[in-house]
Design a protein around this motif. Structure first.
Motif, PDB file in Angstrom:
ATOM      1  N   GLN A   1       0.828  -1.200   0.000  1.00 52.98           N
ATOM      2  CA  GLN A   1       0.000   0.000   0.000  1.00 52.98           C
ATOM      3  C   GLN A   1       0.866   1.255   0.000  1.00 52.98           C
ATOM      4  O   GLN A   1       2.018   1.230   0.447  1.00 52.98           O
ATOM      5  CB  GLN A   1      -0.910   0.017   1.237  1.00 52.98           C
ATOM      6  N   ILE A   2       0.299   2.354  -0.505  1.00 54.22           N
ATOM      7  CA  ILE A   2       0.923   3.673  -0.426  1.00 54.22           C
ATOM      8  C   ILE A   2      -0.092   4.637   0.173  1.00 54.22           C
ATOM      9  O   ILE A   2      -1.298   4.379   0.134  1.00 54.22           O
ATOM     10  CB  ILE A   2       1.377   4.192  -1.812  1.00 54.22           C
ATOM     11  N   PRO A   3       0.370   5.759   0.749  1.00 53.87           N
ATOM     12  CA  PRO A   3      -0.595   6.776   1.212  1.00 53.87           C
ATOM     13  C   PRO A   3      -1.385   7.306   0.012  1.00 53.87           C
ATOM     14  O   PRO A   3      -0.794   7.726  -0.984  1.00 53.87           O
ATOM     15  CB  PRO A   3       0.307   7.863   1.813  1.00 53.87           C
TER      16      PRO A   3
ATOM     17  N   ARG B   1      16.565 -12.047  -9.666  1.00 55.37           N
ATOM     18  CA  ARG B   1      17.049 -12.710  -8.462  1.00 55.37           C
ATOM     19  C   ARG B   1      16.886 -11.871  -7.203  1.00 55.37           C
ATOM     20  O   ARG B   1      16.949 -12.391  -6.104  1.00 55.37           O
ATOM     21  CB  ARG B   1      18.539 -13.050  -8.629  1.00 55.37           C
ATOM     22  N   GLY B   2      16.733 -10.555  -7.367  1.00 55.61           N
ATOM     23  CA  GLY B   2      16.754  -9.677  -6.215  1.00 55.61           C
ATOM     24  C   GLY B   2      18.190  -9.439  -5.777  1.00 55.61           C
ATOM     25  O   GLY B   2      19.125  -9.811  -6.490  1.00 55.61           O
ATOM     26  N   PRO B   3      18.400  -8.819  -4.640  1.00 55.87           N
ATOM     27  CA  PRO B   3      17.396  -8.278  -3.720  1.00 55.87           C
ATOM     28  C   PRO B   3      16.722  -7.031  -4.272  1.00 55.87           C
ATOM     29  O   PRO B   3      17.065  -6.574  -5.356  1.00 55.87           O
ATOM     30  CB  PRO B   3      18.219  -7.958  -2.463  1.00 55.87           C
ATOM     31  N   GLY B   4      15.805  -6.478  -3.512  1.00 56.69           N
ATOM     32  CA  GLY B   4      15.117  -5.265  -3.913  1.00 56.69           C
ATOM     33  C   GLY B   4      13.918  -5.022  -3.024  1.00 56.69           C
ATOM     34  O   GLY B   4      13.603  -5.842  -2.149  1.00 56.69           O
ATOM     35  N   SER B   5      13.262  -3.903  -3.241  1.00 52.07           N
ATOM     36  CA  SER B   5      12.109  -3.553  -2.407  1.00 52.07           C
ATOM     37  C   SER B   5      11.088  -2.765  -3.215  1.00 52.07           C
ATOM     38  O   SER B   5      11.417  -2.169  -4.250  1.00 52.07           O
ATOM     39  CB  SER B   5      12.549  -2.718  -1.193  1.00 52.07           C
ATOM     40  N   VAL B   6       9.863  -2.755  -2.718  1.00 54.27           N
ATOM     41  CA  VAL B   6       8.771  -2.008  -3.340  1.00 54.27           C
ATOM     42  C   VAL B   6       8.130  -1.101  -2.295  1.00 54.27           C
ATOM     43  O   VAL B   6       7.902  -1.508  -1.145  1.00 54.27           O
ATOM     44  CB  VAL B   6       7.716  -2.965  -3.939  1.00 54.27           C
ATOM     45  N   ASN B   7       7.848   0.115  -2.723  1.00 57.04           N
ATOM     46  CA  ASN B   7       7.178   1.130  -1.906  1.00 57.04           C
ATOM     47  C   ASN B   7       7.984   1.514  -0.668  1.00 57.04           C
ATOM     48  O   ASN B   7       7.471   1.609   0.453  1.00 57.04           O
ATOM     49  CB  ASN B   7       5.751   0.701  -1.546  1.00 57.04           C
ATOM     50  N   ILE B   8       9.272   1.759  -0.922  1.00 59.94           N
ATOM     51  CA  ILE B   8      10.144   2.411   0.047  1.00 59.94           C
ATOM     52  C   ILE B   8      10.608   3.717  -0.579  1.00 59.94           C
ATOM     53  O   ILE B   8      10.531   3.885  -1.799  1.00 59.94           O
ATOM     54  CB  ILE B   8      11.353   1.533   0.415  1.00 59.94           C
ATOM     55  N   PRO B   9      11.101   4.683   0.211  1.00 60.57           N
ATOM     56  CA  PRO B   9      11.683   5.886  -0.390  1.00 60.57           C
ATOM     57  C   PRO B   9      12.871   5.510  -1.271  1.00 60.57           C
ATOM     58  O   PRO B   9      13.690   4.662  -0.903  1.00 60.57           O
ATOM     59  CB  PRO B   9      12.130   6.704   0.833  1.00 60.57           C
ATOM     60  N   VAL B  10      12.955   6.136  -2.444  1.00 63.92           N
ATOM     61  CA  VAL B  10      14.051   5.880  -3.368  1.00 63.92           C
ATOM     62  C   VAL B  10      14.605   7.205  -3.876  1.00 63.92           C
ATOM     63  O   VAL B  10      13.931   8.230  -3.834  1.00 63.92           O
ATOM     64  CB  VAL B  10      13.608   5.011  -4.570  1.00 63.92           C
ATOM     65  N   VAL B  11      15.838   7.154  -4.353  1.00 62.88           N
ATOM     66  CA  VAL B  11      16.432   8.296  -5.039  1.00 62.88           C
ATOM     67  C   VAL B  11      16.405   7.996  -6.528  1.00 62.88           C
ATOM     68  O   VAL B  11      17.012   7.025  -6.982  1.00 62.88           O
ATOM     69  CB  VAL B  11      17.871   8.565  -4.558  1.00 62.88           C
TER      70      VAL B  11
ATOM     71  N   GLY C   1       3.665   7.322  -2.860  1.00 60.90           N
ATOM     72  CA  GLY C   1       2.500   8.198  -2.736  1.00 60.90           C
ATOM     73  C   GLY C   1       2.732   9.606  -3.210  1.00 60.90           C
ATOM     74  O   GLY C   1       1.761  10.350  -3.414  1.00 60.90           O
ATOM     75  N   ASP C   2       4.000  10.021  -3.379  1.00 62.58           N
ATOM     76  CA  ASP C   2       4.261  11.338  -3.968  1.00 62.58           C
ATOM     77  C   ASP C   2       3.591  11.421  -5.342  1.00 62.58           C
ATOM     78  O   ASP C   2       3.460  10.420  -6.052  1.00 62.58           O
ATOM     79  CB  ASP C   2       5.762  11.572  -4.144  1.00 62.58           C
ATOM     80  N   ILE C   3       3.179  12.625  -5.710  1.00 67.06           N
ATOM     81  CA  ILE C   3       2.556  12.820  -7.019  1.00 67.06           C
ATOM     82  C   ILE C   3       3.656  13.047  -8.058  1.00 67.06           C
ATOM     83  O   ILE C   3       4.513  13.915  -7.872  1.00 67.06           O
ATOM     84  CB  ILE C   3       1.578  14.005  -6.998  1.00 67.06           C
TER      85      ILE C   3
END
Length: 240
Positions: free
Chosen positions: A8-10, A146-156, A165-167
């Motif tokens: 989920q995201i805000p 194969r990963g690793p990695g993540s979804v819906n974390i802050p990224v640069v 959730g940012d527009i």
């Protein structure tokens, strides 16, 4: 940090996204102000792969290990209609983050577009499908899963911090990140700016010059710039 997929995201109101979508990136960038506007504008490296591209949506972020794109599939799974996928791998050229098969699924799901700080491929096919993609690199480089990695974390992404959730507002000029907390004020400022520009256009059509309308002389005076009614010395026919 361990690999993680947040589902989920805000969420913000649809009408807020519609307000932002009413204006081009240039107006929104100016409306954010001198500091926020510069902080949240991605660099000119981030370019649309097609023409007349335009999309606005909330960010679903995907951090991928360099050379890998496992997490773009996780992001596609959790994203909702109208979302913008933000894909990053540190900006390296290994491992295409996006292609035509992912585009086919994204269009079926109603994803608004993709912003990739890293390579995308199958660009002819993606363009022909009319899907909105912005990227810093085009390359067919093979991706692992194969990963690793993540979804819906802050990224640069291309040097700009993007939180889930940012527009994201993007068009042929570039890509801009607008935090939800600033969205309503940004839309209001963009509206006022647009109204001002409409009035300027009316005055231009009425015969006025931009120099007059924008009172450019005061800036010339403030910068102590000399105005010489003549030709630059040293040129043929110039002052001696």
């Amino acid at each position: 940090m361990s690999s993680v997929i947040y589902t989920q995201i805000p969420r913000c109101a649809r009408d807020l996204l519609d307000q932002i979508a009413a204006f081009p990136v240039a107006d929104l960038h100016e409306a954010l102000g001198a500091i926020e506007g510069r902080m949240r504008l991605l660099s000119p490296r981030m370019r649309p792969i097609g023409v007349s591209q335009r999309a606005v949506g909330q960010a679903v972020t995907s951090y991928n290990y360099p050379g890998d794109n496992l997490m773009i599939h996780a992001a596609l799974k959790v994203a909702q209609r109208g979302d913008m996928l933000v894909l990053v791998n540190g900006g390296v050229s290994q491992g295409a983050l996006w292609g035509d098969v992912a585009t086919t699924f994204a269009m079926e799901k109603g994803i608004a577009g993709v912003v990739a700080d890293g390579p995308v491929r199958d660009t002819d096919a993606v363009r022909s499908m009319g899907f909105n993609v912005w990227s810093t690199i085009v390359s067919p480089a093979h991706p692992e899963k194969r990963g690793p990695g993540s979804v819906n974390i802050p990224v640069v992404c291309d040097g700009v911090l993007i939180e889930p959730g940012d527009i994201i507002a993007a068009d042929d000029d570039g890509v801009l990140v607008i935090p939800v907390r600033l969205a309503a004020e940004t839309a209001a400022r963009a509206r006022r700016r647009n109204e001002t520009e409409q009035e300027v256009r009316k005055q231009i059509r009425a015969g006025k010059t931009l120099f007059e309308i924008m009172n450019i002389q005061k800036y010339v005076d403030a910068a102590d710039i000399a105005v010489v009614d003549g030709v630059c010395p040293g040129l043929a026919g110039g002052q001696r």
